[in-house]
Design a protein around this motif. Structure first.
Motif, PDB file in Angstrom:
ATOM      1  N   ARG A   1       0.818  -1.213   0.000  1.00  0.00           N
ATOM      2  CA  ARG A   1       0.000   0.000   0.000  1.00  0.00           C
ATOM      3  C   ARG A   1       0.853   1.266   0.000  1.00  0.00           C
ATOM      4  O   ARG A   1       0.350   2.353   0.047  1.00  0.00           O
ATOM      5  N   ARG A   2       2.176   1.082  -0.004  1.00  0.00           N
ATOM      6  CA  ARG A   2       3.013   2.275  -0.065  1.00  0.00           C
ATOM      7  C   ARG A   2       3.345   2.655  -1.509  1.00  0.00           C
ATOM      8  O   ARG A   2       3.743   3.756  -1.785  1.00  0.00           O
TER       9      ARG A   2
ATOM     10  N   GLN B   1       3.037   4.378   8.465  1.00  0.00           N
ATOM     11  CA  GLN B   1       2.285   3.336   7.775  1.00  0.00           C
ATOM     12  C   GLN B   1       3.179   2.162   7.404  1.00  0.00           C
ATOM     13  O   GLN B   1       4.311   2.322   6.958  1.00  0.00           O
TER      14      GLN B   1
ATOM     15  N   GLY C   1      -0.402  -1.653   4.980  1.00  0.00           N
ATOM     16  CA  GLY C   1      -1.483  -0.677   4.998  1.00  0.00           C
ATOM     17  C   GLY C   1      -1.834  -0.194   6.402  1.00  0.00           C
ATOM     18  O   GLY C   1      -2.396   0.883   6.564  1.00  0.00           O
TER      19      GLY C   1
ATOM     20  N   ARG D   1      -8.044  -5.515   7.369  1.00  0.00           N
ATOM     21  CA  ARG D   1      -6.584  -5.466   7.397  1.00  0.00           C
ATOM     22  C   ARG D   1      -5.989  -6.779   6.891  1.00  0.00           C
ATOM     23  O   ARG D   1      -6.574  -7.834   7.113  1.00  0.00           O
TER      24      ARG D   1
END
Lengths: 335, 335
Positions: A103-104, A194, A198, B286
């Motif tokens: 998610r980065r 983060q 995520g 998550r």
């Protein structure tokens, strides 16, 4: 370990250590490790690239050791996770490798998962794949600083944070072999740090080498050097990270009644002695019935712990006694 | 369970459920539970008071069932923890019972621990003591909603928060039988809510019935009724508690790769259906490789889950099949 019956024809075994940063391949026989090669983990091309790299590295290790690749039919793999299964075969769904789930968003691919077991099974008769920290834990229990300790954990403090867990002498796997992802435990809802998964404010987001670098805009090595030389800002960052890491060890101790942690990974390897009092002050000041006597230690197998762990997963059962006596990995460490 | 060989002479077995609020004793034979008695847990007098109360309650249960007390030689105990050992025997070092270790300081005694096993062993041939959530977990695995689920947990959301954990079909005990104290996992460093163990911001401090009452100055039942009727302040408190509870379940899932949680305790019993979407939104949004397919459920054994768990710890191995078929606890539930 495999029973000697099932592998009595294996003269050689292979080990793969697949991380988000590097991949290592190692070839061994009964006498010990023969050769090791290492490369940055492939992250471009198709989703088959890491598995094909693994095959090539095993071939390179065989060539370096003078072992015919076609005689290698057994491979143990210690890999970063998490794992998912498709048609019963393990694929890596690791946010440090797969751009499609990270998610980065800085990875140069859009992979959702990496077909590892499928590729390896085309080439090898026996393939055992475990989370890297679980493999490291088996190595420390067999050869290192967790021999005879039934309630224990291996923790890596490195680019990421991972755990291998053992309770009542039983290695924990879980429904998909993903037990030990305690690096993703949420520790606070007050952090903008983060994780690759995520999550905000999980252990890895708060203390991993990756995140320390992202937040402080300098490599962890520099940050630690400055902190240890007295730089107040650096010291505050590290003290905060040690606090969260100690709290994570406390959480695992509370959940599992652990007796000893072996801590590996680059950060602990270089700075563990300095960090230990800060970590212990968070761990051992709480709930004495659970924390009394809990101890920390470095890996007896040092930086080869996951490599030897990978080999141990597929090792014929009559090898470990000899390895324990002769410690043949030391030769590789020194070479 | 005990092998039938070791207990074939036992016609009757006893069960004790020792909590911070109440203590229950139950007597059973092969046909099912015969009688149950319950009292507030003794907290005054010497540290022997709770164990002596346990003996007296077992006698009362025997009398109620028409069973001669001297024929009872086997007792299973499900108790709040943590446990410590002295001369190899389990003592309760439970902050909800022992004033000497409770850091909130409202208990009318200064006990450091309660000598439970020592007293019970003077009277019984076979004594098995387990954490109450571990005992509940064995009951749900034998008779309830965790049959056939190898990676699972029992959680109580009540006056306190406790877990019983099972990974790969193996019940987790830990070095002193204290695995499952995940209610003491630290979740934030931004809370003034204190747990009986002394921690600030652990799961129990943030969500337990005791702490909700202490913070809101009204019993949880009232708080929940107000929240469900739309009171915005009550609703905010509960939403916050559900968030932390969901995050605790996520943390346990990340650490252990759990597949199903059975949730017991008064709060979930009355409000679980309403809480579930709030809890699931923290758990299942998550790390999909770990949380996909994770489910929550209420105990199949309802409010008797820890009592039946205590009995199951010492049950001859030929009883459970009959109990599974006939569900004899239902009679007790209705009486």
């Amino acid at each position: 370990m495999l029973s000697s019956k099932s592998t009595q024809s294996s003269l050689f075994i292979g080990g793969l250590d697949i991380g988000g940063t590097k991949m290592a391949a190692i070839v061994a026989d009964r006498s010990g490790p023969l050769a090791r090669v290492v490369e940055p983990t492939a992250k471009t091309g198709t989703e088959y690239a890491p598995a094909e790299q693994a095959l090539r590295l095993l071939k390179d290790a065989c060539a370096k050791a003078g072992v015919p690749f076609e005689e290698l039919d057994t491979v143990g793999v210690s890999s970063c996770g998490p794992f998912i299964r498709q048609q019963g075969k393990i694929r890596l769904a690791a946010p440090n490798i797969c751009g499609g789930i990270a998610r980065r968003g800085e990875l140069p691919n859009d992979w959702m998962s990496v077909p590892l077991e499928e590729v390896l099974r085309r080439h090898f008769v026996q393939v055992v794949i475990r989370n890297d920290c679980v493999a490291a834990l088996t190595a420390e229990r067999a050869f290192g600083n967790l021999q005879g300790v039934d309630d224990c954990a291996y923790v890596t403090w490195s680019t990421g944070i991972g755990f291998g867990l053992c309770v009542d002498g039983h290695l924990l796997h879980g429904k998909n072999g993903n037990a030990g992802h305690a690096g993703h435990m949420l520790m606070t809802d007050q952090s903008s740090a983060q994780c690759g998964c995520g999550n905000y404010g999980d252990v890895e987001a708060l203390v991993s080498g990756y995140n320390l670098e992202a937040r402080c805009d300098r490599p962890p090595a520099e940050l630690f050097d400055a902190a240890r030389a007295g730089d107040p800002q650096g010291r505050a960052v590290i003290a905060e990270a040690a606090k969260w890491f100690g709290r994570a060890l406390f959480n695992v101790t509370a959940a599992l009644d652990i007796e000893r942690f072996v801590i590996g990974g680059a950060i602990w390897h270089h700075h563990g002695e300095w960090l230990e009092p800060m970590v212990m002050s968070e761990l051992c000041t709480r709930l004495p019935a659970l924390t009394n006597g809990v101890s920390l230690s470095s890996p007896g197998l040092d930086s080869l712990v996951t490599d030897i762990g990978a080999l141990h997963l597929v090792m014929p059962e009559d090898w470990p006694n000899e390895w324990r006596a002769r410690k043949p990995w030391q030769q590789l460490q020194e070479s």
